[in-house]
Write a protein that holds these residues in place. Structure first.
Motif, PDB file in Angstrom:
ATOM      1  N   UNK A 117       0.835  -1.203   0.000  1.00 18.32           N
ATOM      2  CA  UNK A 117       0.000   0.000   0.000  1.00 18.32           C
ATOM      3  C   UNK A 117       0.874   1.259   0.000  1.00 18.32           C
ATOM      4  N   UNK A 118       0.307   2.359  -0.476  1.00 18.91           N
ATOM      5  CA  UNK A 118       1.051   3.625  -0.576  1.00 18.91           C
ATOM      6  C   UNK A 118       1.676   4.057   0.754  1.00 18.91           C
ATOM      7  N   UNK A 119       0.932   3.859   1.846  1.00 16.75           N
ATOM      8  CA  UNK A 119       1.502   4.328   3.134  1.00 16.75           C
ATOM      9  C   UNK A 119       2.739   3.512   3.527  1.00 16.75           C
ATOM     10  N   UNK A 120       2.779   2.242   3.111  1.00 17.43           N
ATOM     11  CA  UNK A 120       3.986   1.436   3.366  1.00 17.43           C
ATOM     12  C   UNK A 120       5.134   1.951   2.502  1.00 17.43           C
ATOM     13  N   UNK A 121       4.818   2.334   1.268  1.00 21.60           N
ATOM     14  CA  UNK A 121       5.861   2.891   0.388  1.00 21.60           C
ATOM     15  C   UNK A 121       6.405   4.205   0.944  1.00 21.60           C
ATOM     16  N   UNK A 122       5.536   5.000   1.519  1.00 15.74           N
ATOM     17  CA  UNK A 122       5.987   6.266   2.137  1.00 15.74           C
ATOM     18  C   UNK A 122       6.969   5.979   3.279  1.00 15.74           C
ATOM     19  N   UNK A 123       6.651   4.976   4.094  1.00 20.97           N
ATOM     20  CA  UNK A 123       7.532   4.598   5.195  1.00 20.97           C
ATOM     21  C   UNK A 123       8.829   3.968   4.653  1.00 20.97           C
ATOM     22  N   UNK A 124       8.694   3.230   3.554  1.00 25.41           N
ATOM     23  CA  UNK A 124       9.881   2.606   2.933  1.00 25.41           C
ATOM     24  C   UNK A 124      10.867   3.684   2.486  1.00 25.41           C
ATOM     25  N   UNK A 125      10.333   4.746   1.893  1.00 27.04           N
ATOM     26  CA  UNK A 125      11.190   5.865   1.466  1.00 27.04           C
ATOM     27  C   UNK A 125      11.875   6.485   2.686  1.00 27.04           C
ATOM     28  N   UNK A 126      11.115   6.679   3.741  1.00 26.41           N
ATOM     29  CA  UNK A 126      11.642   7.263   4.978  1.00 26.41           C
ATOM     30  C   UNK A 126      12.810   6.425   5.522  1.00 26.41           C
ATOM     31  N   UNK A 127      12.663   5.109   5.452  1.00 25.01           N
ATOM     32  CA  UNK A 127      13.700   4.222   5.996  1.00 25.01           C
ATOM     33  C   UNK A 127      14.835   3.944   5.003  1.00 25.01           C
ATOM     34  N   UNK A 128      14.698   4.446   3.771  1.00 22.77           N
ATOM     35  CA  UNK A 128      15.758   4.234   2.783  1.00 22.77           C
ATOM     36  C   UNK A 128      15.725   2.870   2.106  1.00 22.77           C
ATOM     37  N   UNK A 129      14.540   2.260   2.065  1.00 23.04           N
ATOM     38  CA  UNK A 129      14.391   0.960   1.401  1.00 23.04           C
ATOM     39  C   UNK A 129      14.366   1.165  -0.117  1.00 23.04           C
ATOM     40  N   UNK A 130      15.095   0.334  -0.845  1.00 22.34           N
ATOM     41  CA  UNK A 130      15.089   0.408  -2.317  1.00 22.34           C
ATOM     42  C   UNK A 130      13.865  -0.329  -2.857  1.00 22.34           C
ATOM     43  N   UNK A 131      13.331   0.183  -3.959  1.00 24.92           N
ATOM     44  CA  UNK A 131      12.141  -0.441  -4.545  1.00 24.92           C
ATOM     45  C   UNK A 131      12.426  -0.907  -5.971  1.00 24.92           C
ATOM     46  N   UNK A 132      11.640  -1.898  -6.411  1.00 26.57           N
ATOM     47  CA  UNK A 132      11.725  -2.353  -7.793  1.00 26.57           C
ATOM     48  C   UNK A 132      10.318  -2.719  -8.257  1.00 26.57           C
ATOM     49  N   UNK A 133      10.191  -3.233  -9.473  1.00 32.60           N
ATOM     50  CA  UNK A 133       8.862  -3.474 -10.037  1.00 32.60           C
ATOM     51  C   UNK A 133       8.672  -4.937 -10.440  1.00 32.60           C
ATOM     52  N   UNK A 134       7.492  -5.473 -10.137  1.00 32.86           N
ATOM     53  CA  UNK A 134       7.122  -6.810 -10.602  1.00 32.86           C
ATOM     54  C   UNK A 134       5.630  -6.898 -10.820  1.00 32.86           C
ATOM     55  N   UNK A 135       5.230  -7.339 -11.985  1.00 33.48           N
ATOM     56  CA  UNK A 135       3.787  -7.455 -12.253  1.00 33.48           C
ATOM     57  C   UNK A 135       3.207  -8.703 -11.597  1.00 33.48           C
ATOM     58  N   UNK A 136       4.072  -9.726 -11.352  1.00 40.36           N
ATOM     59  CA  UNK A 136       3.597 -11.030 -10.881  1.00 40.36           C
ATOM     60  C   UNK A 136       2.649 -11.622 -11.913  1.00 40.36           C
ATOM     61  N   UNK A 137       3.001 -11.446 -13.185  1.00 40.38           N
ATOM     62  CA  UNK A 137       2.148 -11.917 -14.284  1.00 40.38           C
ATOM     63  C   UNK A 137       2.075 -13.438 -14.304  1.00 40.38           C
ATOM     64  N   UNK A 138       0.858 -13.947 -14.360  1.00 37.38           N
ATOM     65  CA  UNK A 138       0.638 -15.377 -14.571  1.00 37.38           C
ATOM     66  C   UNK A 138       0.039 -15.580 -15.961  1.00 37.38           C
ATOM     67  N   UNK A 139       0.036 -14.508 -16.724  1.00 40.89           N
ATOM     68  CA  UNK A 139      -0.474 -14.490 -18.096  1.00 40.89           C
ATOM     69  C   UNK A 139       0.352 -13.440 -18.841  1.00 40.89           C
TER      70      UNK A 139
END
Length: 272
Positions: free
Chosen positions: A214-236
């Motif tokens: 969720x967005x609020x977790x991402x906001x906290x992740x930025x605060x803590x300096x956590x790196x982010x990446x992208x995954x669709x988790x596509x099963x199709x």
């Protein structure tokens, strides 16, 4: 730092038993969508089980694992110059079996390994009925048990990416509002161990209707300096790169300047 790469590190295919199409179909879909990199990351077998394929509808058989790796490596060569094909895997995190998994993975040239918690107290995180009749205290305990496993997965040294770190909300949207500071503690540990988290867009296909996390977790992740990446988790193949641009825009809005991509288990950063 490379600028503005397009990628998707989380895709599945027919071997896991609950996804459609071949690896090649996902690569072709990625080219069509203009991606620079496509990561293949099917569900790892249950390596600690004595059975070859413990759950046929969930993860591939142990005996098919070497051919999975071989196929990805062949396609990596074949598509050189057209698109970067990366060898990944989505691995369950089981506290008692992590060394068995580590040993298996060490035998192969992975570009990255996604660590995901799918079971808490031996029950699937997606089982809606697990919440029936729980007191508030028990709900908090369950949420904390989930995040304690994620903390352990961050610090075990096997994974470069942590998968869908609030997926327990998938079929139980109230999960997000269970009050505890465990998420913050977890993000701190993830940052300390320099593991990335994915923004996984498959949450929109579940009851919670939104991405993981969720967005609020991402906001906290930025605060803590956590790196982010992208995954669709596509099963199709149709879901490859799903919502990539929307995620990028959302991350910029939150305040992120870069996100992570991987090669040979090394993390690199690219401008958002």
């Amino acid at each position: 730092m490379n600028s503005h790469l397009k990628f998707d590190f989380h895709t599945h295919h027919f071997r896991c038993g609950h996804a459609r199409a071949n690896i090649r179909d996902y690569i072709e879909a990625a080219i069509e969508k203009g991606l620079d990199m496509i990561g293949i990351s099917d569900h790892s077998p249950y390596f600690a089980s004595e059975k070859d394929q413990l759950h046929p509808g969930i993860a591939m058989a142990k005996s098919t694992f070497p051919e999975y790796v071989k196929e990805v490596l062949q396609l990596k060569e074949e598509y050189k110059g057209k698109i970067d094909v990366l060898l990944g895997v989505e691995s369950d995190y089981f506290t008692d079996h992590i060394d068995v998994y580590r040993k298996y993975f060490d035998g192969y040239p992975f570009d990255y390994i996604i660590g995901s918690v799918h079971f808490v107290d031996g029950v699937s995180i997606f089982k809606k009925k697990r919440w029936d009749g729980l007191t508030e205290k028990e709900r908090v305990r369950t949420k904390e048990a989930y995040y304690e496993l994620i903390q352990q997965s961050a610090s075990c040294g096997v994974f470069q990416i942590l998968g869908h770190i609030d997926a327990m909300k998938g079929f139980y949207p109230d999960f997000s509002s269970i009050e505890t500071d465990v998420v913050d503690r977890t993000l701190k540990i993830i940052a300390e161990h320099d593991v990335a988290i994915e923004i996984n867009t498959s949450g929109k296909t579940k009851d919670c209707g939104g991405w993981y996390p969720a967005d609020e977790i991402l906001e906290r992740a930025l605060y803590h300096g956590v790196k982010v990446t992208f995954g669709s988790d596509a099963h199709d193949p149709e879901r490859v790169g799903d919502d990539f641009e929307l995620v990028k825009a959302k991350l910029k809005e939150i305040g992120f300047k870069e996100w992570a991509y991987f090669r040979e288990k090394k993390r690199y950063l690219t401008t958002l």
